[in-house]
Design a protein around this motif. Structure first.
Motif, PDB file in Angstrom:
ATOM      1  N   GLU A   5       0.813  -1.217   0.000  1.00  0.00           N
ATOM      2  CA  GLU A   5       0.000   0.000   0.000  1.00  0.00           C
ATOM      3  C   GLU A   5       0.844   1.263   0.000  1.00  0.00           C
ATOM      4  O   GLU A   5       0.417   2.294  -0.507  1.00  0.00           O
ATOM      5  CB  GLU A   5      -0.951   0.016   1.199  1.00  0.00           C
ATOM      6  N   ARG A   6       2.065   1.204   0.553  1.00  0.00           N
ATOM      7  CA  ARG A   6       2.944   2.377   0.555  1.00  0.00           C
ATOM      8  C   ARG A   6       3.296   2.797  -0.870  1.00  0.00           C
ATOM      9  O   ARG A   6       3.612   3.955  -1.111  1.00  0.00           O
ATOM     10  CB  ARG A   6       4.235   2.079   1.338  1.00  0.00           C
ATOM     11  N   ARG A   7       3.225   1.861  -1.813  1.00  0.00           N
ATOM     12  CA  ARG A   7       3.547   2.186  -3.209  1.00  0.00           C
ATOM     13  C   ARG A   7       2.643   3.272  -3.752  1.00  0.00           C
ATOM     14  O   ARG A   7       3.046   4.070  -4.583  1.00  0.00           O
ATOM     15  CB  ARG A   7       3.405   0.960  -4.102  1.00  0.00           C
ATOM     16  N   SER A   8       1.380   3.313  -3.310  1.00  0.00           N
ATOM     17  CA  SER A   8       0.445   4.293  -3.861  1.00  0.00           C
ATOM     18  C   SER A   8       0.829   5.725  -3.515  1.00  0.00           C
ATOM     19  O   SER A   8       0.363   6.654  -4.158  1.00  0.00           O
ATOM     20  CB  SER A   8      -0.980   4.000  -3.381  1.00  0.00           C
ATOM     21  N   PHE A   9       1.714   5.917  -2.537  1.00  0.00           N
ATOM     22  CA  PHE A   9       2.154   7.257  -2.166  1.00  0.00           C
ATOM     23  C   PHE A   9       3.373   7.694  -2.968  1.00  0.00           C
ATOM     24  O   PHE A   9       3.955   8.736  -2.694  1.00  0.00           O
ATOM     25  CB  PHE A   9       2.461   7.317  -0.664  1.00  0.00           C
ATOM     26  N   GLY A  10       3.760   6.917  -3.957  1.00  0.00           N
ATOM     27  CA  GLY A  10       4.871   7.288  -4.823  1.00  0.00           C
ATOM     28  C   GLY A  10       6.177   7.381  -4.061  1.00  0.00           C
ATOM     29  O   GLY A  10       6.495   6.527  -3.241  1.00  0.00           O
ATOM     30  N   ALA A  11       6.918   8.463  -4.306  1.00  0.00           N
ATOM     31  CA  ALA A  11       8.240   8.628  -3.702  1.00  0.00           C
ATOM     32  C   ALA A  11       8.173   8.767  -2.185  1.00  0.00           C
ATOM     33  O   ALA A  11       9.168   8.543  -1.499  1.00  0.00           O
ATOM     34  CB  ALA A  11       8.939   9.842  -4.298  1.00  0.00           C
ATOM     35  N   LEU A  12       7.010   9.120  -1.650  1.00  0.00           N
ATOM     36  CA  LEU A  12       6.880   9.161  -0.188  1.00  0.00           C
ATOM     37  C   LEU A  12       6.919   7.753   0.391  1.00  0.00           C
ATOM     38  O   LEU A  12       7.393   7.546   1.493  1.00  0.00           O
ATOM     39  CB  LEU A  12       5.562   9.820   0.234  1.00  0.00           C
ATOM     40  N   GLY A  13       6.370   6.800  -0.359  1.00  0.00           N
ATOM     41  CA  GLY A  13       6.318   5.427   0.113  1.00  0.00           C
ATOM     42  C   GLY A  13       7.634   4.706  -0.040  1.00  0.00           C
ATOM     43  O   GLY A  13       8.136   4.078   0.878  1.00  0.00           O
ATOM     44  N   TRP A  14       8.203   4.788  -1.216  1.00  0.00           N
ATOM     45  CA  TRP A  14       9.475   4.142  -1.527  1.00  0.00           C
ATOM     46  C   TRP A  14      10.253   5.062  -2.457  1.00  0.00           C
ATOM     47  O   TRP A  14       9.678   5.681  -3.345  1.00  0.00           O
ATOM     48  CB  TRP A  14       9.258   2.789  -2.211  1.00  0.00           C
ATOM     49  N   ASN A  15      11.555   5.155  -2.291  1.00  0.00           N
ATOM     50  CA  ASN A  15      12.389   5.985  -3.156  1.00  0.00           C
ATOM     51  C   ASN A  15      12.429   5.448  -4.580  1.00  0.00           C
ATOM     52  O   ASN A  15      12.563   6.205  -5.531  1.00  0.00           O
ATOM     53  CB  ASN A  15      13.819   6.076  -2.608  1.00  0.00           C
TER      54      ASN A  15
END
Length: 190
Positions: A5-15
């Motif tokens: 789910e962190r992927r949906s936040f783009g660069a905030l989720g993962w670099n």
């Protein structure tokens, strides 16, 4: 699920946008299920290694992302997490999600899950509450790009002359069509 789910936040989720997929989650759930059935005590260290290093960690190449992944594994795979009244990510005065007590029936767990909010606040994923702004901007940009590509594809597909003829007959240009789509979307979200 948090990792995906962190992927949906783009660069905030993962670099780096990693290719985590449903099979990663499915394998992790199967491993967790196996350990729950076969062991009296959950082997947290083993779960952290299998899920954090093997299932997901093999794809994580950025050092900061690796730290985030390790931190998530420490948060979820520890004995405190399964204690009664453990609250997940209760920060900034926003109520987090409290784990249900361990003395409830399967049906009650399902009811608990069904009563969770449909839209999760960003603090559940370890983000500041303003992370939704970035998520909404990302989704808006994706939608606008898709609409632009729809207009561009009409002319690139060799149908431009036929479309121009139809526009003359109907009096509606591509710009009008796109504007109508945008108005329709706005009316649905207002």
């Amino acid at each position: 699920a948090i990792i995906q789910e962190r992927r949906s936040f783009g660069a905030l989720g993962w670099n780096i946008p990693y290719g985590f997929n449903q099979s990663d989650l499915r394998i992790s759930v199967q491993q967790l299920s196996m350990f729950l059935e076969d062991y009296d005590q959950l082997p947290f260290k083993t779960l952290k290694y299998l899920i954090g290093e093997c299932n997901y960690g093999g794809r994580v190449t950025d050092e900061r992302d690796r730290r985030v992944l390790t931190s998530l594994m420490e948060t979820f795979f520890n004995p405190d997490y399964i204690k009664n009244e453990f609250e997940l990510f209760n920060v900034e005065g926003i109520q987090g999600i409290t784990a249900p007590t361990s003395n409830i029936l399967h049906k009650q767990y399902l009811e608990y899950i069904n009563n969770l909010p449909a839209e999760q606040p960003p603090n559940i994923f370890g983000f500041h509450s303003n992370a939704n702004i970035s998520l909404n901007l990302k989704e808006t940009n994706e939608m606008i790009n898709s609409i632009q590509e729809m207009g561009d594809s009409i002319f690139q597909s060799g149908k431009a002359s036929r479309v121009a003829t139809m526009q003359k007959e109907s009096g509606e240009t591509d710009e009008n069509k796109i504007e109508n789509i945008c108005q329709d979307i706005l009316s649905k979200i207002s």
